[in-house]
Scaffold this active site. Structure first.
Site, PDB file in Angstrom:
ATOM      1  CG  HIS A 199      -5.330  -1.652  -1.171  1.00 37.27           C
ATOM      2  ND1 HIS A 199      -5.563  -0.702  -0.285  1.00 37.27           N
ATOM      3  CD2 HIS A 199      -6.060  -2.481  -0.560  1.00 37.27           C
ATOM      4  CE1 HIS A 199      -6.540  -0.656   0.088  1.00 37.27           C
ATOM      5  NE2 HIS A 199      -7.214  -1.743   0.309  1.00 37.27           N
ATOM      6  CG  HIS A 219      -1.688  -0.820   1.745  1.00 38.08           C
ATOM      7  ND1 HIS A 219      -2.842  -0.765   1.046  1.00 38.08           N
ATOM      8  CD2 HIS A 219      -1.770  -2.341   2.418  1.00 38.08           C
ATOM      9  CE1 HIS A 219      -3.630  -2.439   2.011  1.00 38.08           C
ATOM     10  NE2 HIS A 219      -2.873  -3.290   2.312  1.00 38.08           N
ATOM     11  CE1 TYR A 220      -1.999   6.311  -2.242  1.00 43.94           C
ATOM     12  CE2 TYR A 220      -0.829   5.977  -3.946  1.00 43.94           C
ATOM     13  CZ  TYR A 220      -1.548   6.474  -3.729  1.00 43.94           C
ATOM     14  OH  TYR A 220      -2.883   6.745  -4.149  1.00 43.94           O
ATOM     15  CB  THR A 221       0.459   6.002   4.189  1.00 46.34           C
ATOM     16  OG1 THR A 221       0.965   7.579   3.446  1.00 46.34           O
ATOM     17  CG2 THR A 221       1.066   5.359   4.298  1.00 46.34           C
ATOM     18  CG  ASP A 278      -2.529   1.812  -1.954  1.00 47.62           C
ATOM     19  OD1 ASP A 278      -3.694   1.717  -2.434  1.00 47.62           O
ATOM     20  OD2 ASP A 278      -2.237   1.521  -0.818  1.00 47.62           O
ATOM     21  CD  GLU A 302      -0.926   1.238   4.243  1.00 46.19           C
ATOM     22  OE1 GLU A 302      -0.675   1.937   4.200  1.00 46.19           O
ATOM     23  OE2 GLU A 302      -2.361   0.955   4.557  1.00 46.19           O
TER      24      GLU A 302
HETATM   25 ZN   LIG Z   1      -4.258   0.799   0.146  1.00 45.32          ZN
END
Ligand SMILES: [Zn+2]
Length: 267
Positions: free
Chosen positions: A142, A35-37, A152, A100
């Site tokens: 994600h 993921h990215y935040t 993301d 993340e």
């Molecule tokens: Zn995510």
């Protein structure tokens, strides 16, 4: 949760999140979701991942400078994937490890990921692969498991570099040569084949033979991961060829690593 010992030696510190459960059915992790935040500040992101009210968490957070924080032990279920589908399964939190990666994301300018940060992600994943049996194709974005809701870690994420470092499955995208695309509104066997191929890679997609909105959304997610030069949801020849190459690569066992001492194949 009280403090716990980190699972990985590359973890800088533990910040326990209260948002965890047992893995359903005692599942062992067989998947990594990246993921990215998507928040302007990485400290705000850490706070949110540890906030009982927010009800979200992940196992790890990789900060912009590459330092790694663990919030949930790998043995437990973190809440990062949400409503999702992969290989026909929907409780993907029970089968995955969530990472993340601090990046403000598309809503805040979407800067490039830094080299130190990506090196840290790779080291972390390689460690996870020594502790759990995870097939290459099950290291996903994600957006791969929740294509209608998420983008993301996005098209700037260096999947090729991860693959070249032994993390995940990736193939060189077929060059974009023409505009011969399957597009929304099309129907028939070619659309059916496209949907079947996407589903057999793992994507949650119904094989209807109709290029509907859901198909466009999944094609977009596929492109974001595997053909990032053009992310438009149109299944052009390059997109379909890349998917075919990927399925071929998935069917082949990973090539053994070349080392200095590898015996030379006999002619
Ligand atoms: Zn995510």
């Amino acid at each position: 949760m009280k403090d716990f010992p980190p699972d990985s030696s590359v973890v800088e510190r533990v910040e326990p999140s209260p948002n965890f459960e047992e893995r359903a059915g005692g599942r062992k992790p067989d998947m990594i979701v990246l993921h990215y935040t998507g928040m302007e500040s990485e400290t705000a992101a850490l706070k949110r991942l540890c906030d009982r009210e927010a009800k979200v968490s992940s196992h790890y957070l990789v900060m912009e400078n590459g330092s790694i924080i663990q919030m949930v032990p790998e043995s437990l279920r973190a809440s990062h994937a949400g409503v999702s589908s992969w290989e026909g399964e929907t409780d993907n939190n029970s089968r995955s490890i969530g990472i993340e990666i601090a990046n403000p994301g598309h809503d805040f300018g979407y800067p490039e990921f830094g080299k130190r940060q990506i090196a840290a992600v790779i080291m972390l994943c390689k460690g996870i692969l020594t502790r759990h049996t995870i097939r290459r194709e099950n290291i996903v974005a994600h957006s791969d498991v929740a294509p209608a809701r998420k983008q993301d870690p996005g098209e700037k994420f260096p999947w090729k570099l991860l693959h070249d470092s032994g993390v995940g499955l990736w193939v060189e995208p077929a060059p974009i040569t023409d505009w011969l695309s399957l597009i929304p509104g099309d129907s028939g066997d070619t659309v059916r084949d496209l949907q079947k191929s996407l589903a057999s890679y793992g994507y949650g997609i119904d094989v209807t033979g109709e290029y509907d909105e859901a198909t466009k959304i999944v094609v977009t997610a596929f492109q974001r991961h595997f053909r990032p030069a053009q992310v438009d949801g149109m299944a052009d020849t390059s997109t379909r060829d890349t998917l075919a190459r990927l399925l071929e690569a998935k069917a082949k066992p990973p090539a053994p690593k070349e080392t200095k001492n590898s015996p030379k194949p006999k002619a």
